[in-house]
Design an enzyme around this catalytic site. Structure first.
Site, PDB file in Angstrom:
ATOM      1  CB  CYS A  48      60.799 -56.333 -38.492  1.00 26.39           C
ATOM      2  SG  CYS A  48      59.721 -57.385 -37.506  1.00 26.39           S
ATOM      3  NE  ARG A  49      66.180 -60.471 -35.819  1.00 26.13           N
ATOM      4  CZ  ARG A  49      65.837 -61.201 -34.765  1.00 26.13           C
ATOM      5  NH1 ARG A  49      65.673 -62.497 -34.888  1.00 26.13           N
ATOM      6  NH2 ARG A  49      65.646 -60.647 -33.582  1.00 26.13           N
TER       7      ARG A  49
END
Length: 172
Positions: A62-63
């Site tokens: 993810c980020r």
């Protein structure tokens, strides 16, 4: 089985050897910047999905890595073999100097835009209520009511409005 952490360099090496890299971020986040080799499957669409990596490892990212770790049990359930998390997510990948693909201009996902807009309206209403007229205190009340209703119903009018803004439309 749990998700084992991989450094960006180790993940890059595994991807080069055929590992499947899965980006679980939202479509808007993925459209803004992504790892070229990553396959995009948003977290909310992974329920019940069985990923076939043909015997290769699967790496989720993810980020920042927090969303992936928080949903580790659900992600492991999608994989029959080795499953990893990219430690630090896309941010660590970039910090390690590994390549990403970016679209023109910075983009914020609609959820963050909604939080910024709602917070700004509440702050503005509170400041104007204190400095100009107590009637401006209605603004934070209306925004707060809207946020409570959005949380209860799953429908957020402000987010729908922001999705229609020109900067959130797909490029022609």
């Amino acid at each position: 089985m749990t998700l084992l952490s991989l450094s960006p360099q180790a993940a890059h090496s595994l991807v080069a050897q055929g590992a499947l890299l899965i980006d679980i971020r939202s479509a808007a986040e993925y459209a803004g910047e992504r790892i070229e080799q990553a396959r995009h499957i948003p977290l909310d669409q992974l329920a019940g999905v069985r990923l076939d990596a043909s015997g290769a490892a699967v790496i989720f990212h993810c980020r920042s890595g927090h969303r992936t770790q928080a949903n580790a049990a659900a992600l492991v359930a999608c994989v029959g073999g080795e499953a990893y998390v990219l430690d630090g997510g896309l941010a660590a990948w970039k910090k390690a100097g590994l390549p990403t693909l970016r679209t023109a201009g910075p983009r914020l996902d609609v959820q963050r835009q909604t939080m910024i807009a709602a917070g700004s309206l509440v702050l503005l209403g509170a400041l104007l209520g204190a400095a100009v007229s107590p009637w401006f205190y209605l603004v934070p009340g209306v925004v707060g009511t809207g946020l409570v209703l959005a949380g209860l119903s799953g429908f957020c009018g402000l987010a729908r409005l922001l999705m229609k803004m020109p900067w959130n439309r797909p490029a022609p």
